[in-house]
Design a protein around this motif. Structure first.
Motif, mmCIF file in Angstrom:
data_model
loop_
_atom_site.group_PDB
_atom_site.id
_atom_site.type_symbol
_atom_site.label_atom_id
_atom_site.label_comp_id
_atom_site.label_asym_id
_atom_site.label_seq_id
_atom_site.Cartn_x
_atom_site.Cartn_y
_atom_site.Cartn_z
ATOM 1 N N ILE A 101 -23.028 7.726 -19.231
ATOM 2 C CA ILE A 101 -21.948 7.416 -18.289
ATOM 3 C C ILE A 101 -21.666 8.712 -17.532
ATOM 4 C CG2 ILE A 101 -19.570 6.617 -18.023
ATOM 5 C CD1 ILE A 101 -19.884 5.072 -20.646
ATOM 6 N N GLN A 102 -22.196 8.778 -16.294
ATOM 7 C CA GLN A 102 -22.233 10.055 -15.578
ATOM 8 C C GLN A 102 -21.031 10.329 -14.687
ATOM 9 O OE1 GLN A 102 -26.014 9.850 -13.612
ATOM 10 N NE2 GLN A 102 -27.140 10.036 -15.509
ATOM 11 N N GLU A 103 -20.493 9.288 -14.068
ATOM 12 C CA GLU A 103 -19.385 9.489 -13.137
ATOM 13 C C GLU A 103 -18.454 8.296 -13.163
ATOM 14 O OE1 GLU A 103 -19.574 11.028 -8.812
ATOM 15 O OE2 GLU A 103 -21.628 11.131 -9.552
ATOM 16 N N VAL A 104 -17.166 8.570 -13.020
ATOM 17 C CA VAL A 104 -16.166 7.518 -12.959
ATOM 18 C C VAL A 104 -15.255 7.859 -11.790
ATOM 19 C CG1 VAL A 104 -14.324 6.330 -14.201
ATOM 20 C CG2 VAL A 104 -16.230 7.310 -15.471
ATOM 21 N N THR A 105 -15.026 6.909 -10.892
ATOM 22 C CA THR A 105 -14.204 7.223 -9.731
ATOM 23 C C THR A 105 -13.351 6.039 -9.290
ATOM 24 O OG1 THR A 105 -14.244 8.074 -7.475
ATOM 25 C CG2 THR A 105 -16.073 6.702 -8.092
ATOM 26 N N VAL A 106 -12.182 6.358 -8.762
ATOM 27 C CA VAL A 106 -11.304 5.367 -8.142
ATOM 28 C C VAL A 106 -11.254 5.754 -6.666
ATOM 29 C CG1 VAL A 106 -8.975 4.395 -8.060
ATOM 30 C CG2 VAL A 106 -9.927 5.163 -10.250
ATOM 31 N N PRO A 107 -11.986 5.044 -5.801
ATOM 32 C CA PRO A 107 -12.028 5.427 -4.388
ATOM 33 C C PRO A 107 -10.642 5.358 -3.732
ATOM 34 C CG PRO A 107 -13.698 3.773 -4.867
ATOM 35 C CD PRO A 107 -12.809 3.869 -6.062
ATOM 36 N N THR A 108 -10.251 6.471 -3.086
ATOM 37 C CA THR A 108 -8.961 6.513 -2.407
ATOM 38 C C THR A 108 -9.147 7.032 -0.989
ATOM 39 O OG1 THR A 108 -8.543 8.739 -3.229
ATOM 40 C CG2 THR A 108 -7.605 6.925 -4.494
ATOM 41 N N GLU A 109 -8.151 6.790 -0.163
ATOM 42 C CA GLU A 109 -8.144 7.336 1.188
ATOM 43 C C GLU A 109 -6.753 7.891 1.447
ATOM 44 O OE1 GLU A 109 -8.858 4.133 3.973
ATOM 45 O OE2 GLU A 109 -7.253 2.928 3.141
ATOM 46 N N THR A 110 -6.667 8.886 2.307
ATOM 47 C CA THR A 110 -5.377 9.447 2.660
ATOM 48 C C THR A 110 -4.927 8.805 3.963
ATOM 49 O OG1 THR A 110 -6.021 11.531 1.632
ATOM 50 C CG2 THR A 110 -4.118 11.587 3.084
ATOM 51 N N VAL A 111 -3.754 8.188 3.933
ATOM 52 C CA VAL A 111 -3.218 7.554 5.136
ATOM 53 C C VAL A 111 -1.846 8.141 5.425
ATOM 54 C CG1 VAL A 111 -4.452 5.367 4.959
ATOM 55 C CG2 VAL A 111 -2.299 5.641 3.778
ATOM 56 N N ILE A 112 -1.446 8.086 6.681
ATOM 57 C CA ILE A 112 -0.130 8.589 7.059
ATOM 58 C C ILE A 112 0.793 7.394 7.250
ATOM 59 C CG2 ILE A 112 1.175 9.801 8.833
ATOM 60 C CD1 ILE A 112 -1.315 11.567 9.229
ATOM 61 N N GLU A 113 1.835 7.356 6.415
ATOM 62 C CA GLU A 113 2.814 6.282 6.525
ATOM 63 C C GLU A 113 3.976 6.780 7.366
ATOM 64 O OE1 GLU A 113 4.114 4.919 2.694
ATOM 65 O OE2 GLU A 113 2.283 3.764 2.347
ATOM 66 N N ILE A 114 4.468 5.923 8.266
ATOM 67 C CA ILE A 114 5.622 6.283 9.076
ATOM 68 C C ILE A 114 6.805 5.465 8.559
ATOM 69 C CG2 ILE A 114 6.601 6.328 11.388
ATOM 70 C CD1 ILE A 114 3.672 6.534 12.404
ATOM 71 N N LYS A 115 7.823 6.182 8.092
ATOM 72 C CA LYS A 115 9.014 5.528 7.534
ATOM 73 C C LYS A 115 9.880 4.986 8.670
ATOM 74 C CE LYS A 115 8.737 7.245 3.155
ATOM 75 N NZ LYS A 115 8.060 6.497 2.206
ATOM 76 N N ASP A 116 10.895 4.184 8.306
ATOM 77 C CA ASP A 116 11.807 3.603 9.287
ATOM 78 C C ASP A 116 12.507 4.670 10.124
ATOM 79 O OD1 ASP A 116 11.118 1.125 8.395
ATOM 80 O OD2 ASP A 116 12.808 0.952 7.003
ATOM 81 N N ASP A 117 12.828 5.804 9.482
ATOM 82 C CA ASP A 117 13.536 6.859 10.225
ATOM 83 C C ASP A 117 12.584 7.742 11.042
ATOM 84 O OD1 ASP A 117 12.301 8.278 8.243
ATOM 85 O OD2 ASP A 117 14.122 9.154 7.400
#
Length: 174
Positions: A36-52
């Motif tokens: 078992i060589q690699e374990v990953t949870v693919p993620t991405e960085t996104v910019i969230e814009i809040k209500d304010d």
């Protein structure tokens, strides 16, 4: 020994990181690094814009409920991953694990594929793949991280800058 392939393990929602770290722990404890060589949870960085109007960078899972595991599939490794708390099984018909194809792995971007290029900036190259196959041009810049090359090609009597993938070109030998 069989070659390790990427498999997709299904988890309870929100358990992806826990399952991934538990698999890594078991691999450490049982010394299964070669299986078992690699374990990953693919993620991405996104910019969230809040209500304010404030912006916030957020790490988001690309496939909630799934963990990608690069492993040699056999009864033991299947059992190890399958019996991690929070893991509900592998993706595949009748829960028989199906490995991802090379194409799928590339699209998911889980593995950095290193491409060795025989050309450098200023070299004359031929296009060997894609709609401009058969054309040749001069390399302007190479961006290995993004798998892209800028090439100036003469088309219809005009110099045109075109972006290619690294493996679409080959150096013109003298």
């Amino acid at each position: 020994m069989e070659e390790a392939k990427w498999y997709v393990a299904h988890t309870f929602s929100g358990y992806e990181n826990k399952v991934a770290s538990n698999i890594k722990t078991v691999v450490e404890n049982r010394n299964l690094h070669d299986l078992i060589q690699e374990v990953t949870v693919p993620t991405e960085t996104v910019i969230e814009i809040k209500d304010d109007g404030t912006k916030k960078e957020v790490e988001r899972k690309i496939f909630p409920g799934y963990v990608l595991v690069k492993m040699v599939m056999n009864d033991d490794t299947w059992y190890v991953v399958r019996n991690i708390r929070g893991c509900t099984g592998f993706v595949g018909p009748e829960s028989k694990p199906v490995a991802l194809t090379e194409e799928e792995v590339k699209k998911l971007g889980v593995e950095k594929v290193s491409v060795k290029v025989s050309y450098e900036q200023g070299d004359l190259v031929n296009v060997i793949d894609g709609p401009l196959e058969g054309f040749s041009g001069t390399v302007d810049s190479i961006d290995v991280n993004n798998n892209s090359v800028q090439v100036t090609i003469s088309m219809f009597g005009r110099e045109t800058s075109v972006e290619f993938e690294l493996d679409q070109l080959e150096k013109v030998e003298d």
